[in-house]
Design a protein around this motif. Structure first.
Motif, PDB file in Angstrom:
ATOM      1  N   ARG A   1       0.812  -1.213   0.000  1.00  0.00           N
ATOM      2  CA  ARG A   1       0.000   0.000   0.000  1.00  0.00           C
ATOM      3  C   ARG A   1       0.846   1.265   0.000  1.00  0.00           C
ATOM      4  NH1 ARG A   1      -3.522  -1.579   5.156  1.00  0.00           N
ATOM      5  NH2 ARG A   1      -1.367  -1.877   5.864  1.00  0.00           N
ATOM      6  N   GLU A   2       2.156   1.081   0.055  1.00  0.00           N
ATOM      7  CA  GLU A   2       3.064   2.234   0.010  1.00  0.00           C
ATOM      8  C   GLU A   2       3.836   2.297  -1.304  1.00  0.00           C
ATOM      9  OE1 GLU A   2       5.497   1.724   3.439  1.00  0.00           O
ATOM     10  OE2 GLU A   2       3.866   2.137   4.868  1.00  0.00           O
ATOM     11  N   HIS A   3       3.411   1.490  -2.288  1.00  0.00           N
ATOM     12  CA  HIS A   3       4.122   1.424  -3.573  1.00  0.00           C
ATOM     13  C   HIS A   3       3.125   1.425  -4.732  1.00  0.00           C
ATOM     14  CE1 HIS A   3       7.997   0.405  -1.635  1.00  0.00           C
ATOM     15  NE2 HIS A   3       7.222  -0.209  -0.752  1.00  0.00           N
ATOM     16  N   GLY A   4       3.609   1.848  -5.891  1.00  0.00           N
ATOM     17  CA  GLY A   4       2.775   1.848  -7.083  1.00  0.00           C
ATOM     18  C   GLY A   4       1.550   2.725  -6.913  1.00  0.00           C
TER      19      GLY A   4
ATOM     20  N   LEU B   1       0.921  -6.849  -9.677  1.00  0.00           N
ATOM     21  CA  LEU B   1       1.620  -7.056 -10.950  1.00  0.00           C
ATOM     22  C   LEU B   1       2.579  -5.904 -11.210  1.00  0.00           C
ATOM     23  CD1 LEU B   1       1.954  -8.533 -13.678  1.00  0.00           C
ATOM     24  CD2 LEU B   1       0.004  -7.189 -14.521  1.00  0.00           C
ATOM     25  N   ARG B   2       2.138  -4.708 -10.963  1.00  0.00           N
ATOM     26  CA  ARG B   2       2.943  -3.505 -11.211  1.00  0.00           C
ATOM     27  C   ARG B   2       4.185  -3.457 -10.326  1.00  0.00           C
ATOM     28  NH1 ARG B   2       0.250   2.542 -10.705  1.00  0.00           N
ATOM     29  NH2 ARG B   2       2.164   3.792 -10.591  1.00  0.00           N
TER      30      ARG B   2
ATOM     31  N   LYS C   1       5.617   2.768 -19.970  1.00  0.00           N
ATOM     32  CA  LYS C   1       6.929   2.191 -19.661  1.00  0.00           C
ATOM     33  C   LYS C   1       7.450   2.609 -18.286  1.00  0.00           C
ATOM     34  CE  LYS C   1       8.358   1.756 -24.491  1.00  0.00           C
ATOM     35  NZ  LYS C   1       9.362   2.141 -25.540  1.00  0.00           N
ATOM     36  N   SER C   2       6.961   3.722 -17.774  1.00  0.00           N
ATOM     37  CA  SER C   2       7.437   4.189 -16.477  1.00  0.00           C
ATOM     38  C   SER C   2       6.975   3.287 -15.331  1.00  0.00           C
ATOM     39  CB  SER C   2       6.944   5.620 -16.211  1.00  0.00           C
ATOM     40  OG  SER C   2       5.531   5.656 -16.074  1.00  0.00           O
ATOM     41  N   LEU C   3       5.971   2.421 -15.575  1.00  0.00           N
ATOM     42  CA  LEU C   3       5.487   1.512 -14.538  1.00  0.00           C
ATOM     43  C   LEU C   3       6.574   0.535 -14.096  1.00  0.00           C
ATOM     44  CD1 LEU C   3       1.899   0.642 -15.847  1.00  0.00           C
ATOM     45  CD2 LEU C   3       2.528   2.266 -14.056  1.00  0.00           C
ATOM     46  N   LYS C   4       7.517   0.263 -14.985  1.00  0.00           N
ATOM     47  CA  LYS C   4       8.613  -0.655 -14.639  1.00  0.00           C
ATOM     48  C   LYS C   4       9.462  -0.114 -13.493  1.00  0.00           C
ATOM     49  CE  LYS C   4       8.990  -2.696 -19.264  1.00  0.00           C
ATOM     50  NZ  LYS C   4       9.886  -2.932 -20.431  1.00  0.00           N
TER      51      LYS C   4
ATOM     52  N   PRO D   1      12.222  -6.134  -6.386  1.00  0.00           N
ATOM     53  CA  PRO D   1      12.636  -7.545  -6.390  1.00  0.00           C
ATOM     54  C   PRO D   1      12.302  -8.218  -5.068  1.00  0.00           C
ATOM     55  CG  PRO D   1      14.521  -6.143  -5.981  1.00  0.00           C
ATOM     56  CD  PRO D   1      13.366  -5.219  -6.283  1.00  0.00           C
ATOM     57  N   PRO D   2      12.213  -9.576  -5.054  1.00  0.00           N
ATOM     58  CA  PRO D   2      11.965 -10.281  -3.798  1.00  0.00           C
ATOM     59  C   PRO D   2      13.050  -9.976  -2.770  1.00  0.00           C
ATOM     60  CG  PRO D   2      11.712 -11.735  -5.672  1.00  0.00           C
ATOM     61  CD  PRO D   2      12.298 -10.477  -6.212  1.00  0.00           C
ATOM     62  N   LYS D   3      12.689 -10.058  -1.486  1.00  0.00           N
ATOM     63  CA  LYS D   3      13.627  -9.688  -0.442  1.00  0.00           C
ATOM     64  C   LYS D   3      14.855 -10.582  -0.419  1.00  0.00           C
ATOM     65  CE  LYS D   3      11.247 -12.280   3.249  1.00  0.00           C
ATOM     66  NZ  LYS D   3      10.559 -12.153   4.547  1.00  0.00           N
ATOM     67  N   ILE D   4      14.719 -11.802  -0.952  1.00  0.00           N
ATOM     68  CA  ILE D   4      15.870 -12.717  -0.975  1.00  0.00           C
ATOM     69  C   ILE D   4      16.993 -12.157  -1.844  1.00  0.00           C
ATOM     70  CG2 ILE D   4      15.125 -14.098  -2.962  1.00  0.00           C
ATOM     71  CD1 ILE D   4      16.120 -16.575  -1.483  1.00  0.00           C
ATOM     72  N   ASN D   5      16.594 -11.308  -2.818  1.00  0.00           N
ATOM     73  CA  ASN D   5      17.588 -10.689  -3.690  1.00  0.00           C
ATOM     74  C   ASN D   5      17.961  -9.271  -3.274  1.00  0.00           C
ATOM     75  OD1 ASN D   5      17.563 -12.925  -5.418  1.00  0.00           O
ATOM     76  ND2 ASN D   5      15.738 -12.161  -6.503  1.00  0.00           N
TER      77      ASN D   5
END
Length: 206
Positions: free
Chosen positions: A31-34, A44-45, A192-195, A200-204
């Protein structure tokens, strides 16, 4: 028994799928992103396809299970009613500070159980409008409009009041998207700015 059924339906809807996936797989509050919405589209975003599929399937399943409660508990009540209670739970979840999603996936699950023709009409319109306009919120609002029109023009289906309220709920839930659109800030699905919002997952992210 009916009140208990409604309570179970609300609690099912209140399971904050996107929030849980974001927290435990990515160590974030989605809820703090996208778009800040804890639903499949923002998942998905922000979190990618795999996370979005998980969120979508579980959110749809919440609607399926809620609408199936009358049959499972042998209660003589229209399955649409507990289904829509679950939708309310999804939008205003007690387990997530009443900050939930925007109803589309859970509603799909409800309609899969209660009226497959309604489901097809609403979600084919949803896909078509998004394909034409490239705005997801247009597609979401179209779901509400389609369900309302379907109820008006289908003999014996007396859901006009229910779906009028549902359409107003969708407008309320998408008020930030509407405001962004008016001020030319609402991104299209092919923007394209949605990218830039992808995490990334926290493991990375050690």
């Amino acid at each position: 028994m009916t009140l208990l059924l409604f309570l179970i339906a609300y609690l099912l809807g209140s399971i904050p799928t996107a929030l849980l996936v974001g927290k435990y797989a990515f160590n974030i509050d989605i809820r703090e992103h996208g778009s800040n919405n804890p639903g499949a589209t923002n998942t998905l975003r922000v979190l990618g396809k795999k996370a979005a599929i998980v969120v979508l399937l579980i959110d749809v399943s919440k609607g399926v299970l809620a609408a199936s409660l009358p049959a499972l508990l042998e209660v003589d009540i229209d399955p649409l009613l507990p289904g829509l209670i679950a939708v309310v739970g999804h939008c205003f979840p007690i387990f997530a500070g009443f900050r939930g999603g925007k109803a589309i996936a859970t509603t799909a699950g409800v309609l899969l159980v209660t009226n497959i023709w309604m489901f097809l009409a609403a979600y084919l319109a949803f896909i078509f409008v998004i394909f034409v306009t490239k705005y997801v919120f247009y597609g979401s609002l179209t779901v509400g409009l389609t369900l309302l029109f379907y109820s008006f023009f289908t003999p014996g289906l007396e859901y006009e009041l229910i779906f009028s309220i549902f359409l107003l709920l969708l407008i309320f839930l998408h008020r930030s998207n509407i405001n962004n659109f008016i001020h030319h800030l609402e991104p299209k699905i092919n923007d394209k700015s949605l990218k830039d919002d992808r995490i990334p997952p926290k493991i990375n992210r050690v």
